[in-house]
Design an enzyme around this catalytic site. Structure first.
Site, PDB file in Angstrom:
ATOM      1  N   ASP A  43       0.844  -1.190   0.000  1.00  0.00           N
ATOM      2  CA  ASP A  43       0.000   0.000   0.000  1.00  0.00           C
ATOM      3  C   ASP A  43       0.885   1.248   0.000  1.00  0.00           C
ATOM      4  O   ASP A  43       1.551   1.546   0.986  1.00  0.00           O
ATOM      5  CB  ASP A  43      -0.900  -0.001   1.246  1.00  0.00           C
ATOM      6  CG  ASP A  43      -1.863   1.178   1.238  1.00  0.00           C
ATOM      7  OD1 ASP A  43      -2.963   1.031   0.684  1.00  0.00           O
ATOM      8  OD2 ASP A  43      -1.507   2.261   1.771  1.00  0.00           O
ATOM      9  N   TYR A  48       3.310   9.787  -0.493  1.00  0.00           N
ATOM     10  CA  TYR A  48       4.420   9.253   0.313  1.00  0.00           C
ATOM     11  C   TYR A  48       5.774   9.466  -0.358  1.00  0.00           C
ATOM     12  O   TYR A  48       6.809   9.288   0.280  1.00  0.00           O
ATOM     13  CB  TYR A  48       4.244   7.756   0.613  1.00  0.00           C
ATOM     14  CG  TYR A  48       2.918   7.355   1.241  1.00  0.00           C
ATOM     15  CD1 TYR A  48       2.093   8.309   1.855  1.00  0.00           C
ATOM     16  CD2 TYR A  48       2.482   6.035   1.224  1.00  0.00           C
ATOM     17  CE1 TYR A  48       0.875   7.943   2.408  1.00  0.00           C
ATOM     18  CE2 TYR A  48       1.272   5.670   1.791  1.00  0.00           C
ATOM     19  CZ  TYR A  48       0.460   6.627   2.372  1.00  0.00           C
ATOM     20  OH  TYR A  48      -0.743   6.260   2.918  1.00  0.00           O
ATOM     21  N   LYS A  73      -2.508   5.889  -4.507  1.00  0.00           N
ATOM     22  CA  LYS A  73      -3.592   6.846  -4.248  1.00  0.00           C
ATOM     23  C   LYS A  73      -3.338   8.172  -4.949  1.00  0.00           C
ATOM     24  O   LYS A  73      -2.190   8.614  -5.063  1.00  0.00           O
ATOM     25  CB  LYS A  73      -3.714   7.099  -2.732  1.00  0.00           C
ATOM     26  CG  LYS A  73      -3.668   5.821  -1.907  1.00  0.00           C
ATOM     27  CD  LYS A  73      -3.880   6.040  -0.433  1.00  0.00           C
ATOM     28  CE  LYS A  73      -3.558   4.773   0.349  1.00  0.00           C
ATOM     29  NZ  LYS A  73      -2.150   4.657   0.752  1.00  0.00           N
ATOM     30  N   HIS A 106      -7.215   9.721  -2.276  1.00  0.00           N
ATOM     31  CA  HIS A 106      -6.581   9.668  -0.960  1.00  0.00           C
ATOM     32  C   HIS A 106      -7.429  10.344   0.128  1.00  0.00           C
ATOM     33  O   HIS A 106      -7.568   9.811   1.224  1.00  0.00           O
ATOM     34  CB  HIS A 106      -5.195  10.318  -1.042  1.00  0.00           C
ATOM     35  CG  HIS A 106      -4.230   9.829  -0.018  1.00  0.00           C
ATOM     36  ND1 HIS A 106      -2.886   9.712  -0.266  1.00  0.00           N
ATOM     37  CD2 HIS A 106      -4.392   9.428   1.266  1.00  0.00           C
ATOM     38  CE1 HIS A 106      -2.272   9.253   0.818  1.00  0.00           C
ATOM     39  NE2 HIS A 106      -3.169   9.082   1.759  1.00  0.00           N
TER      40      HIS A 106
HETATM   41  P1  NAD Z   1       0.792   1.557  11.819  1.00  0.00           P
HETATM   42  O1  NAD Z   1      -0.405   1.526  12.711  1.00  0.00           O
HETATM   43  O2  NAD Z   1       1.009   0.472  10.854  1.00  0.00           O
HETATM   44  O3  NAD Z   1       2.066   1.711  12.768  1.00  0.00           O
HETATM   45  C1  NAD Z   1       3.361   1.793  12.261  1.00  0.00           C
HETATM   46  C2  NAD Z   1       4.381   2.074  13.346  1.00  0.00           C
HETATM   47  O4  NAD Z   1       4.229   1.168  14.430  1.00  0.00           O
HETATM   48  C3  NAD Z   1       5.779   1.836  12.795  1.00  0.00           C
HETATM   49  O5  NAD Z   1       6.365   3.069  12.470  1.00  0.00           O
HETATM   50  C4  NAD Z   1       6.515   1.151  13.909  1.00  0.00           C
HETATM   51  O6  NAD Z   1       7.233   2.122  14.633  1.00  0.00           O
HETATM   52  C5  NAD Z   1       5.463   0.593  14.796  1.00  0.00           C
HETATM   53  N1  NAD Z   1       5.352  -0.867  14.682  1.00  0.00           N
HETATM   54  C6  NAD Z   1       5.082  -1.620  13.587  1.00  0.00           C
HETATM   55  N2  NAD Z   1       5.032  -2.913  13.890  1.00  0.00           N
HETATM   56  C7  NAD Z   1       5.303  -3.007  15.203  1.00  0.00           C
HETATM   57  C8  NAD Z   1       5.403  -4.095  16.086  1.00  0.00           C
HETATM   58  N3  NAD Z   1       5.204  -5.343  15.697  1.00  0.00           N
HETATM   59  N4  NAD Z   1       5.691  -3.823  17.393  1.00  0.00           N
HETATM   60  C9  NAD Z   1       5.899  -2.570  17.830  1.00  0.00           C
HETATM   61  N5  NAD Z   1       5.797  -1.494  17.026  1.00  0.00           N
HETATM   62  C10 NAD Z   1       5.504  -1.708  15.719  1.00  0.00           C
HETATM   63  O7  NAD Z   1       0.775   3.007  11.143  1.00  0.00           O
HETATM   64  P2  NAD Z   1       0.801   3.604   9.686  1.00  0.00           P
HETATM   65  O8  NAD Z   1       2.091   3.380   9.005  1.00  0.00           O
HETATM   66  O9  NAD Z   1       0.315   5.000   9.841  1.00  0.00           O
HETATM   67  O10 NAD Z   1      -0.364   2.807   8.920  1.00  0.00           O
HETATM   68  C11 NAD Z   1      -0.138   1.674   8.100  1.00  0.00           C
HETATM   69  C12 NAD Z   1      -0.327   2.005   6.654  1.00  0.00           C
HETATM   70  O11 NAD Z   1      -1.628   2.546   6.420  1.00  0.00           O
HETATM   71  C13 NAD Z   1       0.593   3.113   6.125  1.00  0.00           C
HETATM   72  O12 NAD Z   1       1.906   2.673   5.932  1.00  0.00           O
HETATM   73  C14 NAD Z   1      -0.119   3.495   4.866  1.00  0.00           C
HETATM   74  O13 NAD Z   1       0.115   2.536   3.862  1.00  0.00           O
HETATM   75  C15 NAD Z   1      -1.567   3.441   5.321  1.00  0.00           C
HETATM   76  N6  NAD Z   1      -2.069   4.783   5.739  1.00  0.00           N
HETATM   77  C16 NAD Z   1      -3.030   5.369   4.977  1.00  0.00           C
HETATM   78  C17 NAD Z   1      -3.525   6.610   5.308  1.00  0.00           C
HETATM   79  C18 NAD Z   1      -4.585   7.230   4.453  1.00  0.00           C
HETATM   80  O14 NAD Z   1      -4.903   8.412   4.638  1.00  0.00           O
HETATM   81  N7  NAD Z   1      -5.150   6.525   3.518  1.00  0.00           N
HETATM   82  C19 NAD Z   1      -3.040   7.292   6.435  1.00  0.00           C
HETATM   83  C20 NAD Z   1      -2.064   6.667   7.221  1.00  0.00           C
HETATM   84  C21 NAD Z   1      -1.612   5.413   6.875  1.00  0.00           C
END
Ligand code: NAD
Length: 276
Positions: A43, A48, A73, A106
């Site tokens: 994704d 990004y 997106k 997005h």
């Molecule tokens: P997430 O909830 O996946 O959290 C990611 C963070 O959590 C990482 O930076 C890491 O520090 C920590 N983490 C990951 N795995 C872990 C583990 N097993 N144990 C401890 N800590 C851990 O947050 P995200 O990246 O914001 O969301 C995931 C994906 O969703 C994004 O990469 C993106 O692709 C998507 N996203 C979309 C939108 C949108 O507006 N459409 C907005 C935000 C994110």
């Protein structure tokens, strides 16, 4: 890896890998590792700035393009029809691919001078051209979706929204389901904020799993699509190991009960940001 059928028959792997905030220069390596771990759903987004890295990783992996589900997106500055069509072409070029598996608006940006209905009609054109296998939206509320359902032809295949135990989103998820729109849960572990919640830690200890695995498993059992992000190989592996255990009814309810309507990201009704 379980897949979920979208409303046009396209199958999406329920667990993917997100690349928000992965620095562009690291993305090829990070996504390459995720592919080695076994992820087959990536994704990304124009916003990004790392689509090229994703494309590079896929090309280098030697894995058949058809085996990897790729989502990107449309960025906020390209909501006008012509801009959207051009932005889609650039996204394909940057990813080095002839098609996307899923292309999303997005953000709805309800306060800007381009109506997202116009943007969705451009998405319909893109879909009709066959180079996006499915189209959908992100951060749409029920009222935004209601307008698309009433005023346009193609029903969004997904709505990608913020969902985690502190923001369970059950009303919007039910609306999506009622209209055959798959919910994708972004920031599924609230960027780490839910992982030291005592209720989650207690369940994890009892099941001999990590808090992240418990929360991601909760999403999977609710039927949403998730794509946690991590740049650490160990966490990529941890977040991938979700299909050899199950949460019981009371653990599921306990996690859902943590809902406090708390966002980590912007509110789609008031977010109208356009990157310059
Ligand atoms: P997430 O909830 O996946 O959290 C990611 C963070 O959590 C990482 O930076 C890491 O520090 C920590 N983490 C990951 N795995 C872990 C583990 N097993 N144990 C401890 N800590 C851990 O947050 P995200 O990246 O914001 O969301 C995931 C994906 O969703 C994004 O990469 C993106 O692709 C998507 N996203 C979309 C939108 C949108 O507006 N459409 C907005 C935000 C994110």
């Amino acid at each position: 890896m379980p897949t979920i059928a979208l409303n046009n028959g396209v199958e999406i792997p329920q667990l993917g890998f997100g690349v928000y905030q992965v620095p562009p220069e690291d993305t090829a390596d990070v996504v390459g590792q995720a592919l080695q771990v076994g992820y087959r759903h990536i994704d990304t987004a124009e916003m990004y700035g790392n689509e090229k890295g994703v494309g590079e990783a896929i090309a280098r992996s030697g894995i058949d393009r058809g085996e990897i589900f790729v989502t990107s997106k449309l960025n906020n500055g390209f909501h006008r029809r012509d801009d959207a069509l051009r932005a889609f072409d650039r996204t394909l070029a940057d990813l080095g691919t002839d098609h996307l598996d899923l292309f999303l608006i997005h953000w709805p940006l309800p306060g800007i001078d381009v109506d997202f209905v116009e943007t969705w009609k451009a998405m319909e054109e893109i879909y009709a051209g066959g180079r996006a296998k499915a189209i959908g939206v992100s951060n749409f509320t029920a009222s935004h979706l209601g307008r698309l359902l009433a005023e346009t032809q193609v029903r969004p295949a997904v709505n990608q929204i913020e969902v985690h135990p502190y923001l369970a989103q059950d009303e919007l998820r039910a609306f999506d389901a009622e209209h055959e729109i798959v919910t994708e849960a972004w920031s599924p572990i609230a960027q780490g904020k839910v992982l030291d919640d005592p209720a989650i830690v207690a369940i994890a200890e009892r099941l001999e799993r990590t808090p992240a695995q418990v929360v991601l498993r909760w999403h999977v059992q609710r039927g949403d699509v998730v794509f946690p992000k991590s740049t650490s190989r160990k966490r990529m592996e941890e977040n991938f190991a979700l299909f050899d255990f199950e949460l019981g009814t009371s653990d599921m309810a306990a996690l859902t009960g943590l809902d406090r309507g708390e966002r980590t990201g912007p509110d789609p009704d008031t977010f109208n940001y356009i990157p310059r």
